[in-house]
Design an enzyme around this catalytic site. Structure first.
Site, PDB file in Angstrom:
ATOM      1  N   GLU A  56       9.214 -12.992  13.284  1.00  0.00           N
ATOM      2  CA  GLU A  56       9.009 -14.060  14.259  1.00  0.00           C
ATOM      3  C   GLU A  56       8.388 -13.521  15.551  1.00  0.00           C
ATOM      4  OE1 GLU A  56      13.154 -14.881  12.453  1.00  0.00           O
ATOM      5  OE2 GLU A  56      11.759 -13.204  12.618  1.00  0.00           O
ATOM      6  N   CYS A  93      16.148 -13.010  17.566  1.00  0.00           N
ATOM      7  CA  CYS A  93      14.889 -13.737  17.393  1.00  0.00           C
ATOM      8  C   CYS A  93      15.035 -15.202  17.796  1.00  0.00           C
ATOM      9  CB  CYS A  93      14.420 -13.640  15.943  1.00  0.00           C
ATOM     10  SG  CYS A  93      13.856 -11.993  15.481  1.00  0.00           S
ATOM     11  N   ALA A 173       9.332  11.836 -32.004  1.00  0.00           N
ATOM     12  CA  ALA A 173      10.593  12.522 -32.272  1.00  0.00           C
ATOM     13  C   ALA A 173      10.673  13.847 -31.512  1.00  0.00           C
ATOM     14  CB  ALA A 173      10.758  12.751 -33.769  1.00  0.00           C
ATOM     15  N   SER A 177       5.228  11.868 -24.905  1.00  0.00           N
ATOM     16  CA  SER A 177       5.177  10.477 -24.454  1.00  0.00           C
ATOM     17  C   SER A 177       3.960  10.142 -23.598  1.00  0.00           C
ATOM     18  CB  SER A 177       6.442  10.155 -23.646  1.00  0.00           C
ATOM     19  OG  SER A 177       6.530  10.978 -22.499  1.00  0.00           O
ATOM     20  N   LEU A 213       7.239  10.461  -8.880  1.00  0.00           N
ATOM     21  CA  LEU A 213       7.681   9.121  -8.486  1.00  0.00           C
ATOM     22  C   LEU A 213       7.068   8.657  -7.169  1.00  0.00           C
ATOM     23  CD1 LEU A 213      11.447   9.125  -9.537  1.00  0.00           C
ATOM     24  CD2 LEU A 213       9.426   8.536 -10.874  1.00  0.00           C
ATOM     25  N   ARG A 216       0.705   5.803  -6.290  1.00  0.00           N
ATOM     26  CA  ARG A 216      -0.626   6.385  -6.247  1.00  0.00           C
ATOM     27  C   ARG A 216      -1.693   5.361  -6.600  1.00  0.00           C
ATOM     28  NH1 ARG A 216       2.444   9.652  -9.377  1.00  0.00           N
ATOM     29  NH2 ARG A 216       1.325   9.098 -11.267  1.00  0.00           N
ATOM     30  N   GLY A 307      15.057   6.638 -19.239  1.00  0.00           N
ATOM     31  CA  GLY A 307      14.848   6.627 -20.677  1.00  0.00           C
ATOM     32  C   GLY A 307      15.734   5.603 -21.358  1.00  0.00           C
TER      33      GLY A 307
END
Length: 383
Positions: A56, A93, A173, A177, A213, A216, A307
């Site tokens: 505000e 405010c 397996a 990944s 983490l 980007r 995971g």
């Protein structure tokens, strides 16, 4: 002749403003505020990071700079959340809105904070302003879902992201990944990460992928460091992991069980992490208590990229609020690692139900956004 600005149009613009502050204002919500008069928008803003001016105040400041202070007198204000009425890091405010001479205030949602709730509205009305509460109320509640969750449930809003093959596998397996999903999906993941206060992974994912983490761009440039959280009950993740070493300015929290030696804690803390001990439940970190600790750290919305084990544990406890599923057009088979571990369900009625909000293509992949639904079991309890 230009059409008169309605309260709904102004609130839509305020919501658009509010989205720009997502992930940057915690522990405060990212509020949007817009000033308007007749057929003109005078100025708008979203909340600053904690300690800075509220939406505000910034909206009034921008309107004054563009049109002069007199433009505020008799104007209308649309704000996604009730203006504060107490002295915190900044002044109330509500008092500033009254002093500016604003005539009407349209509010999306009451503030659930007990220091504010209803008081800002009463103060405005006592000063003679016209106040309407509930303009685009559902959309405003959704915008502030993280803040509402922290205030009402004592935990952040939890968004779970999974990137898997069409048969629900996240790795071979052997553990390979990268990359199952497309560059388009990964770019979208970073845009979604950017809307949250923190990114959470389990220690298994941290060891296997060694993620930084960060948030980007497609060219790899880091745009922002959210709070990074690793759930590491054994406190076994190497202090040389990217979560600890990538950027001294990044804030990293390591949640672990109680009882580790001071030396093991010190190794992670010297690497830049803050170690937070959480009670155990059945030999593992109590995830409910872990989320409470994250809320106590001021986090209101978290993005989980764990995971299959972490995903299943959160779902079993009913601690996931929304799901972001990226499905690649490929198959890995039953011997590959599942996106979600065992849920221990013996009855179909107990399955996790999804309220699908969006389905779209991301390059060759399929993206599904869903809220976790609730359904009654035969005994009338809610899941």
């Amino acid at each position: 002749m230009a059409a008169r600005v309605t309260a709904e149009r102004a609130m839509e613009r305020a919501l658009s403003m509010a989205c720009k502050g997502d992930g940057r204002t915690f522990p405060n919500p990212s509020v949007g505020a817009v000033l308007f008069r007749g057929d003109r928008f005078l100025g708008g803003a979203h909340s600053s990071p904690a300690g800075g001016p509220h939406a505000e105040i910034l909206a009034m400041r921008r309107a004054s700079q563009r049109h002069g202070e007199k433009s505020l007198r008799g104007a209308s204000l649309a704000v996604t959340l009730e203006p504060c009425s107490h002295q915190g890091r900044t002044g109330p405010c509500a008092d500033a809105v009254i002093a500016a001479g604003i005539r009407r205030v349209f509010i999306g949602q009451r503030d659930p904070n007990p220091h504010v709730s209803g008081r800002g509205i009463r103060r405005l009305r006592r000063a003679g302003l016209e106040v309407e509460v509930g303009t685009l109320a559902e959309a405003c509640a959704d915008q502030h879902r993280g803040f509402f969750s922290a205030m009402r449930r004592g935990r952040p809003w939890v968004a779970l992201k999974l990137a898997a093959t069409l048969d629900g596998r996240i790795a071979t397996a052997s553990g390979e990944s990268r990359w199952i999903t497309s560059p388009e999906s990964r770019a979208r993941v970073h845009r979604l990460r950017d809307r949250h206060d923190a990114v959470v992974v389990g220690s298994g994912t941290a060891r296997a992928d060694d993620p930084a983490l960060s948030i980007r761009r497609a060219d790899g440039q880091v745009l922002r460091w959210p709070v990074r959280v690793v759930i590491d009950g054994a406190l076994a993740l190497s202090p040389r992991a990217a979560l600890f070493r990538d950027d001294a300015a990044a804030r990293t929290l390591c949640l672990t069980r109680r009882g580790h030696s001071k030396r093991r804690r010190a190794l992670r803390e010297s690497a830049g992490a803050r170690v937070i001990e959480v009670p155990a439940r059945a030999g593992h970190i109590d995830l409910g208590r872990a989320l409470e600790r994250l809320a106590a750290e001021g986090l209101t919305s978290i993005w989980v990229e764990g995971g299959g084990g972490l995903a299943a544990a959160l779902l079993q406890r009913g601690l996931v609020d929304e799901l972001h599923w990226f499905a690649a057009p490929s198959l890995l088979g039953a011997d590959a690692r599942p996106a979600i571990g065992e849920l221990g369900l013996s009855r179909l009625v107990d399955r996790v139900r999804l309220d699908v909000r969006e389905v779209r293509r991301c390059g060759p992949d399929l993206y599904v956004h869903a809220r976790i639904g609730t359904s009654p079991d035969p005994k009338g309890r809610r899941r």
